[in-house]
Design an enzyme around this catalytic site. Structure first.
Site, short mmCIF file in Angstrom:
data_model
loop_
_atom_site.label_atom_id
_atom_site.label_comp_id
_atom_site.label_asym_id
_atom_site.label_seq_id
_atom_site.Cartn_x
_atom_site.Cartn_y
_atom_site.Cartn_z
N PRO A 143 0.83 -1.20 0.00
CA PRO A 143 0.00 0.00 0.00
C PRO A 143 0.86 1.24 0.00
O PRO A 143 1.80 1.34 0.79
CB PRO A 143 -0.81 -0.13 1.30
CG PRO A 143 0.00 -1.03 2.17
CD PRO A 143 0.73 -1.96 1.25
N MET A 144 0.57 2.18 -0.90
CA MET A 144 1.32 3.43 -0.97
C MET A 144 0.32 4.58 -1.04
O MET A 144 -0.57 4.59 -1.91
CB MET A 144 2.25 3.44 -2.18
CG MET A 144 3.40 2.46 -2.08
SD MET A 144 4.48 2.46 -3.54
CE MET A 144 3.49 1.43 -4.67
N GLN A 192 -5.63 -2.05 3.82
CA GLN A 192 -4.69 -1.74 4.89
C GLN A 192 -5.35 -0.83 5.91
O GLN A 192 -5.93 0.20 5.55
CB GLN A 192 -3.43 -1.06 4.39
CG GLN A 192 -2.43 -0.96 5.54
CD GLN A 192 -1.19 -0.22 5.19
OE1 GLN A 192 -1.17 0.99 5.17
NE2 GLN A 192 -0.13 -0.96 4.91
N CYS A 222 5.56 2.99 8.82
CA CYS A 222 5.66 4.36 8.33
C CYS A 222 6.73 5.13 9.12
O CYS A 222 6.65 5.21 10.35
CB CYS A 222 4.32 5.07 8.44
SG CYS A 222 4.38 6.80 7.86
N LYS A 233 2.61 -5.63 8.94
CA LYS A 233 3.87 -5.22 8.31
C LYS A 233 4.59 -4.24 9.22
O LYS A 233 3.97 -3.37 9.82
CB LYS A 233 3.59 -4.57 6.95
CG LYS A 233 4.85 -4.18 6.18
CD LYS A 233 4.49 -3.47 4.88
CE LYS A 233 5.76 -2.99 4.17
NZ LYS A 233 5.44 -2.14 3.00
N ASN A 255 10.29 -7.22 2.08
CA ASN A 255 10.04 -5.97 1.37
C ASN A 255 11.31 -5.12 1.43
O ASN A 255 12.00 -5.09 2.44
CB ASN A 255 8.87 -5.25 2.06
CG ASN A 255 8.59 -3.86 1.50
OD1 ASN A 255 8.34 -2.92 2.25
ND2 ASN A 255 8.60 -3.72 0.19
N ASP A 266 13.76 -2.85 -1.81
CA ASP A 266 14.69 -2.91 -2.94
C ASP A 266 14.36 -4.01 -3.94
O ASP A 266 15.27 -4.65 -4.49
CB ASP A 266 16.14 -3.06 -2.46
CG ASP A 266 16.62 -1.85 -1.68
OD1 ASP A 266 15.90 -0.84 -1.66
OD2 ASP A 266 17.71 -1.92 -1.08
N GLY A 323 6.91 -2.30 -3.56
CA GLY A 323 6.43 -0.93 -3.39
C GLY A 323 6.92 -0.05 -4.52
O GLY A 323 6.42 -0.07 -5.63
#
Length: 382
Positions: free
Chosen positions: A28-29, A82, A113, A155, A217, A219, A241
């Site tokens: 989620p972004m 999310q 975050c 996450k 998660n 790179d 992401g």
């Protein structure tokens, strides 16, 4: 990328009752993974596609903007939402609403975050340091979701900084409280998105959490990166992401690679233009033309990364205000220009590492169960 194939043989990734094949999750972004972008990505490959962050408090209060964000495309399944919150009671109530009204099939909680406006209130990547509170939140969410058979996943990051790692405790606590899977962004909050993700942390989490899937998660900018992460860490799946920004076709490359097929060649500029036009159509369908075109502007640099486009034309794309204008600009592109190899690397925000802003006395007692004041007073979407 040509010739990359999967040499891995692992059981299919299962999150609760759902098989995720290939084992790929769209992270989620905020401002990115709305229903339009998710649909665009889904048109290239299967997996699990998570919506933008929704705040539990906004769900309980029935905030109109939040309810609009909680949109899923026809045929999108499982519907993955999310949910963010810092208060076990609010999270429990929000999950009850979501599962009671059939608004989602999977709930993901993000405690990764690193943004100062979130951590300074004790939220985001700061919260797993409070082990008791973290466990209470996960437990409340799982208990509320369980009657409907909705899995809850969690996450988080490696920790606040190199002196305060929280990921192993967070993984064990989430597992013990009934989470269906955990995901680790292999950076600390102080790193933000800078430097390199430390994939060895994913390996350690996989060793510590043994009864539920562990996803990695950080790179993943190519199909080869994803296969390498699984091979090196033993993780059960990958979370993508920034690597898909301006590259929704990455999910097609990932699907091919995990199936043992060569990843397709990157698209030429003509095909990228077609994808961009499709993205515009889907955004307009969801939000109306004016908002959609404003939203699309931020994607332009990502779509055209590395392509030979003059600065004046780039500026025009970044200021586009109508579909007709977009169509006119697309005609000015060299549609035969091949996909540039330099566009396979990092994209999106990177920034610099820095000290994490925390509430006064936050590090004094990791077992303090008190809810941080004001940490959930924020808009959905981050």
């Amino acid at each position: 990328m040509e010739g990359v194939t999967a040499t891995l043989s692992k059981p299919a990734l299962k999150i609760g009752p759902y098989e995720v094949d290939p084992p790929v999750v769209l992270a989620p972004m905020a401002g990115i993974t709305n229903v339009a972008f998710r649909r665009l990505c889904r048109e290239y490959g299967a997996g699990l596609y998570v919506c933008e962050m929704i705040t539990a408090r906004a769900v309980v209060e029935r905030h109109p903007g939040t309810m609009h964000m909680m949109s899923f495309d026809h045929g999108e399944y499982p519907r993955s939402m999310q949910l963010y919150g810092v208060d076990p009671k609010t999270m429990r109530e929000a999950v009850k609403i979501i599962v009671g009204e059939g608004l989602a099939d999977h709930i993901d909680q993000n405690y990764g975050c690193p943004v100062a406006k979130v951590t300074r209130k004790g939220g985001g990547a700061a919260l797993p340091y409070k082990r008791t509170l973290f466990g209470n939140i996960v437990r409340a969410s799982v208990e509320a979701a369980e009657p409907a058979g909705v899995p809850v996943t969690v996450k988080f990051r490696v920790g606040i900084d190199d002196e305060h790692h929280t990921y192993l405790d967070a993984g064990r606590i989430a597992e013990a409280e009934g989470a269906a899977a955990v995901s680790l962004h292999a950076r600390t909050a102080s790193q933000r998105y800078s430097g390199e993700a430390d994939w060895t942390r994913i390996s350690r989490l996989k060793e510590a959490v043994t009864s539920i899937p562990v996803l990695g998660n950080g790179d993943i900018f190519s199909a080869d990166d994803a296969l390498r992460m699984v091979a090196e860490t033993g993780c059960d799946g990958v979370v993508v992401g920034r690597g898909c920004l301006g590259r929704p076709w990455l999910f097609g490359e990932l699907e091919a690679a995990f199936a043992g097929r060569p990843a397709p060649q990157g698209p030429n500029l003509g095909e990228v233009s077609r994808v961009l036009r499709r993205h515009a159509e889907l955004l307009i369908e969801h939000d109306g033309a004016a908002k959609a075109l404003r939203d699309l502007r931020k994607h332009m640099a990502w779509y055209f990364m590395g392509f030979p486009i003059g600065s004046e034309l780039r500026r025009s794309f970044a200021m586009v205000s109508s579909l007709d204008e977009l169509d006119d600009l697309i005609t000015r592109l060299d549609h035969d220009a091949p996909f540039p190899s330099e566009a396979l690397g990092p994209r999106g925000r990177q920034g610099s590492p820095g000290k994490v802003t925390l509430p006064h006395g936050w590090l004094d007692d990791p077992d303090d169960p008190c809810v941080p004041e004001g940490a959930d007073v924020m808009h959905s979407g981050g």
